[in-house]
Scaffold this active site. Sequence first.
Site, mmCIF file in Angstrom:
data_model
loop_
_atom_site.group_PDB
_atom_site.id
_atom_site.type_symbol
_atom_site.label_atom_id
_atom_site.label_comp_id
_atom_site.label_asym_id
_atom_site.label_seq_id
_atom_site.Cartn_x
_atom_site.Cartn_y
_atom_site.Cartn_z
ATOM 1 N N HIS A 134 0.976 -1.770 0.137
ATOM 2 C CA HIS A 134 -0.001 0.326 0.110
ATOM 3 C C HIS A 134 0.626 1.481 -0.308
ATOM 4 C CE1 HIS A 134 -3.983 1.086 -0.595
ATOM 5 N NE2 HIS A 134 -3.303 2.279 -0.092
ATOM 6 N N TYR A 156 1.223 5.318 -2.847
ATOM 7 C CA TYR A 156 1.115 5.724 -2.805
ATOM 8 C C TYR A 156 2.490 6.685 -2.849
ATOM 9 C CZ TYR A 156 -2.691 5.871 0.191
ATOM 10 O OH TYR A 156 -4.173 5.725 0.703
ATOM 11 N N HIS A 216 -11.769 0.033 -9.175
ATOM 12 C CA HIS A 216 -10.839 1.387 -7.984
ATOM 13 C C HIS A 216 -9.215 1.500 -8.109
ATOM 14 C CE1 HIS A 216 -9.045 3.025 -4.550
ATOM 15 N NE2 HIS A 216 -7.888 1.954 -4.269
ATOM 16 N N PHE A 217 -8.565 0.798 -8.712
ATOM 17 C CA PHE A 217 -7.511 1.000 -8.743
ATOM 18 C C PHE A 217 -7.278 1.839 -10.495
ATOM 19 C CE2 PHE A 217 -7.209 -3.527 -9.119
ATOM 20 C CZ PHE A 217 -6.066 -3.571 -10.543
ATOM 21 N N HIS A 218 -8.172 1.792 -11.495
ATOM 22 C CA HIS A 218 -8.042 2.375 -12.267
ATOM 23 C C HIS A 218 -8.357 3.793 -12.783
ATOM 24 C CE1 HIS A 218 -7.249 -1.889 -13.850
ATOM 25 N NE2 HIS A 218 -6.679 -1.349 -15.493
ATOM 26 N N ARG A 241 -12.578 -10.817 -10.002
ATOM 27 C CA ARG A 241 -11.611 -10.248 -10.518
ATOM 28 C C ARG A 241 -10.537 -10.657 -10.703
ATOM 29 N NH1 ARG A 241 -7.286 -7.661 -6.082
ATOM 30 N NH2 ARG A 241 -6.156 -7.238 -8.117
ATOM 31 N N ARG A 242 -9.285 -10.884 -11.696
ATOM 32 C CA ARG A 242 -8.333 -12.138 -11.747
ATOM 33 C C ARG A 242 -8.532 -13.521 -11.866
ATOM 34 N NH1 ARG A 242 -3.853 -10.564 -7.138
ATOM 35 N NH2 ARG A 242 -3.043 -9.016 -7.884
HETATM 36 FE FE1 HAS Z 1 -6.301 1.657 -2.962
HETATM 37 C C1 HAS Z 1 -6.913 -1.473 -3.501
HETATM 38 C C2 HAS Z 1 -8.302 1.826 -0.034
HETATM 39 C C3 HAS Z 1 -5.837 5.173 -3.112
HETATM 40 C C4 HAS Z 1 -4.143 1.887 -5.902
HETATM 41 N N1 HAS Z 1 -5.901 0.459 -4.703
HETATM 42 C C5 HAS Z 1 -6.091 -1.626 -4.071
HETATM 43 C C6 HAS Z 1 -5.436 -1.228 -5.475
HETATM 44 C C7 HAS Z 1 -5.084 -0.742 -5.914
HETATM 45 C C8 HAS Z 1 -4.754 0.124 -5.152
HETATM 46 C C9 HAS Z 1 -3.725 -1.045 -6.834
HETATM 47 O O1 HAS Z 1 -8.758 -0.366 2.264
HETATM 48 C C10 HAS Z 1 -5.640 -2.961 -5.371
HETATM 49 C C11 HAS Z 1 -4.650 -3.962 -4.743
HETATM 50 C C12 HAS Z 1 -4.591 -5.405 -5.384
HETATM 51 O O2 HAS Z 1 -4.475 -5.934 -6.059
HETATM 52 O O3 HAS Z 1 -5.664 -5.995 -4.223
HETATM 53 N N2 HAS Z 1 -7.153 3.211 -1.476
HETATM 54 C C13 HAS Z 1 -7.542 3.013 -0.273
HETATM 55 C C14 HAS Z 1 -7.336 4.306 0.377
HETATM 56 C C15 HAS Z 1 -7.491 5.277 -0.540
HETATM 57 C C16 HAS Z 1 -6.835 4.893 -1.848
HETATM 58 C C17 HAS Z 1 -8.837 4.756 1.519
HETATM 59 N N3 HAS Z 1 -5.104 3.050 -4.202
HETATM 60 C C18 HAS Z 1 -5.292 4.536 -3.431
HETATM 61 C C19 HAS Z 1 -4.175 5.268 -4.730
HETATM 62 C C20 HAS Z 1 -4.384 3.638 -5.253
HETATM 63 C C21 HAS Z 1 -4.616 3.185 -5.174
HETATM 64 C C22 HAS Z 1 -4.263 7.111 -4.544
HETATM 65 C C23 HAS Z 1 -2.890 3.770 -6.631
HETATM 66 C C24 HAS Z 1 -2.433 5.049 -6.658
HETATM 67 N N4 HAS Z 1 -7.489 0.243 -1.266
HETATM 68 C C25 HAS Z 1 -7.331 0.513 -0.439
HETATM 69 C C26 HAS Z 1 -8.130 -0.954 0.141
HETATM 70 C C27 HAS Z 1 -7.742 -1.622 -1.151
HETATM 71 C C28 HAS Z 1 -7.128 -0.847 -2.173
HETATM 72 C C29 HAS Z 1 -8.914 -1.104 1.267
HETATM 73 C C30 HAS Z 1 -8.045 -3.249 -0.768
HETATM 74 C C31 HAS Z 1 -9.183 -3.524 -0.933
HETATM 75 C C32 HAS Z 1 -9.013 -4.922 -0.252
HETATM 76 O O4 HAS Z 1 -10.186 -5.457 -0.109
HETATM 77 O O5 HAS Z 1 -8.309 -6.181 -1.353
HETATM 78 C C33 HAS Z 1 -7.007 6.937 -0.330
HETATM 79 O O6 HAS Z 1 -5.751 7.107 -0.429
HETATM 80 C C34 HAS Z 1 -7.952 7.556 -1.176
HETATM 81 C C35 HAS Z 1 -8.573 9.010 -0.920
HETATM 82 C C36 HAS Z 1 -8.831 9.668 -2.246
HETATM 83 C C37 HAS Z 1 -9.428 10.884 -2.025
HETATM 84 C C38 HAS Z 1 -9.851 11.392 -3.388
HETATM 85 C C39 HAS Z 1 -9.498 13.032 -2.966
HETATM 86 C C40 HAS Z 1 -9.560 14.037 -4.683
HETATM 87 C C41 HAS Z 1 -8.912 14.328 -5.225
HETATM 88 C C42 HAS Z 1 -9.322 15.215 -6.338
HETATM 89 C C43 HAS Z 1 -9.818 16.774 -6.232
HETATM 90 C C44 HAS Z 1 -10.427 17.403 -7.875
HETATM 91 C C45 HAS Z 1 -10.414 18.450 -7.750
HETATM 92 C C46 HAS Z 1 -11.422 18.551 -8.988
HETATM 93 C C47 HAS Z 1 -9.809 19.456 -6.907
HETATM 94 C C48 HAS Z 1 -9.911 11.262 -0.366
HETATM 95 C C49 HAS Z 1 -7.642 15.067 -4.904
HETATM 96 C C50 HAS Z 1 -12.590 19.030 -9.149
HETATM 97 C C51 HAS Z 1 -13.225 19.110 -10.732
HETATM 98 C C52 HAS Z 1 -14.204 19.098 -10.792
HETATM 99 C C53 HAS Z 1 -15.399 19.273 -11.526
HETATM 100 C C54 HAS Z 1 -15.236 18.985 -9.822
#
Ligand code: HAS
Length: 567
Positions: free
Chosen positions: A223, A227, A377-379, A441-442
Amino acid sequence: MEMDRIKITPIYRKLILFQLIFPVSLLTLGIYHGLIQTFYRAGWIRSNSFLGLEYYQGLTLHGVINAIVFTTFFAVAFGNVIILYYLKKNFSALWSWVANILMTLGTLVTAGAILSGTSSVLYTFYPQLKAHPTFYIGAVLLVVGSWIAFFSWIPVYRSWKKENPQEKTPLAVVGIFATFIVWLSATLPLAYEVLVLLLPWSMGFVSEINVTLARTLFWFFGHALVYFWLLPAYLMYYVFLPRLAGGKLFSDFAGRLAFLTFIVLSAPVGLHHQLTDPGIGEKWKWLHAIFTFGVAFPSFLTAFALAASLEIAGKMRGGRGIFHWWSKLPYFDQDRWLFSYLFVGLVIFIFGGITGIVNASVSMNSLVHNTAWMPGHFHMTVGGPVFLAFIGMSLFLIAQLSGKIIRYKKAVIAVPYLWLSGIVVFSTSLSISGILYNEPRRTNMGLTYTNPNSPLFDSGWHLSAAFTAIGGILMTLAMIFYFVSFFSTLFSKRELESELELPTSEPFHDEQIPFVQSFKPYILLMILALLIAYIPPLLEIPKNAPFTSPPFNSDSPISPKRENPKP
Ligand code: HAS
C-alpha cells in the site's frame, strides 16, 4: 515570477531521456495486454491463451509493466529532473548510470522470466504461486537501482541546505523526497520477503513457505507502493497545475503538510488488503483501517487546496461568482495541453477516492474484496491521476530535453478526455458488477462465466463485462493517439534548443510555518507508526498461522500432504 530555463548537460540529458523512452516503449506491451484482459473478461476470447500468451501470463505482464516498471522508471527520471532543476546542483552521474543499468537489467530479466511462461504470478507474486528465481532477482535489481538513484540525491540536498540555511526547501523537492522516503520504507520489508522467503523457496532450498507471512510482508510494501505512485502526481498538481491553469497555488503550507503526512501514514495501512485473511488479529486490522482513514486526510486536503487554486486561476482569467470561473480554465488550450492531463486525472480521482474509502470501511470491504470492484477502484487511482500525470509529463520532458516540437497537438489534447470516457465505462461496469453481482477479479471469464457454452455462464456478468471491454477499447484508442504523438515527436527533427523549463506556481498564501520545514520529525513518526502497526501482528503470525505450503500446482491444486489417501 519568471520561470527558469536551464540547460541540462548531455550525460544527464541522455540518462533522463532513456529513463522516459524505455518504459514508454514497454508500455505498448502493457497496454495491449490490458485490452486483451478485457476481451477475455467479455468472453470475446474463450480460451486459455491468445497469440501465444496464456491468460495469467498476460495479466502478469500488464501489471508488472504498467504498475511497477513504468512507474518506478518515471519516478526516478522525474526525481533526477526535479533535483537538477530546483536545486541547480549535479548529483553523481556515475552512480545514477549504475542505478539505471541495474534497473534496466532487472526489468529485462523479469520480463524474460514472464515471457518464458515460468512466472505467471501477477504483480503481487503471492505464494503459493511460485515464479522462476530470475523473476525475483530482476525485481530486486530494479528496486536496488531505484535506491541508488535516491541515495545520489541526498548529499546534493544536504549541501544545498548548507548553502541556503534560511530558504525553504522548494516544494517540488519536498514532494520528490517524500516519494522516495515512502519508497525506501516500503521496499525494506519487500526485500526481506523476496530474499529470505521467496528466493530460497523458488530455488528449491526450502520446500514450503508461510503464505500469511509472505502476504503480510507484501502488503507492508504494497500500500505504500500506491502512494509512491501517487506522490509524483501530487507534486505536479501542487507545483505545476496552478501555473498551467493561469493562477497560483492556494497554500504552500497545504502542499508541505500533505507530503509530510504521507511520509508518516503511507505504510502502516497494509492490513486493509488482508481484512479477510485468517491468522491476523482483528484489533490489528482495525488499527490499520483507522490509519487508512488517516492517510485519506492529505488527499482531502489536496482536493480543497487544488479546488481553491483552480478558482484563483479561473478568477484571474476573468471568471466571476461561484460557478462562472469554471468556464475560464484552459481545458483545450494547446499551449497548456498538460493542464488537461492533470485536471482530468483529478476528476477521475474523486471517484478513485470514494471507492477507496469504501474499501477501507471494514464491513463494506467484505462485499467488495476480490470482486471486479477492485480493478474498478485502482483504474481510477493508479490508472487515473497517476497514469495521466506520468504519460503527460513524459511527453512534456522528452520534447523539451530533445529539443523537439510536440507533434499532433490535437491528438495529444484528446488523450486524457478519451481516457476519461474509457475509464467511466470500464470502471463503472466493473464496480457495479462487482458490488451487485460479485463478479470476480483476476479470472479468465471467457472460459467460464461469460462463455455461453459453459455451465457456469452468467448472463448478468456477460453484459457488464461487454461494457468493460468497450471501456478498454476507448482507453486503448487514447493510448494509440498518445503513442503516435510520443514517437512522432521523438523521431522528428530537432528544431529547438534542448532546455528545461518547468511551469512552477507561485503560492497565493506563502505561509512560514516551522513544523513543515524539516523531514526529520516525520521520519521518526513514520518509524514509530510502523513499529506499532507491524511488530505485533508480525510476531503473532508464527503463533496464529504457523502453516507452510508447497507451491501451487495446477495439475494438483490440493497440497500433497492434505490429499485424501487413496483407498
Ligand atoms: Fe486503494 C486496493 C483503500 C487510494 C491503488 N488500491 C487498491 C489496489 C490498488 C490501489 C492497486 O482499504 C488493489 C491492490 C490489489 O491488487 O489487491 N485506496 C484506499 C484508500 C485510498 C486509496 C482509502 N489506492 C489509492 C491510490 C492508489 C490505490 C491513490 C494508486 C495510486 N485500496 C484501498 C483498500 C484496498 C485498496 C482498502 C484493498 C481492498 C481489498 O479488499 O482488496 C485513499 O488514499 C483515497 C483518498 C482520496 C481521496 C480523493 C481526493 C480527491 C482529489 C481530487 C479533487 C478534485 C478536484 C477537481 C479539485 C479522498 C484530490 C475538481 C473538479 C471537478 C469537476 C469537481
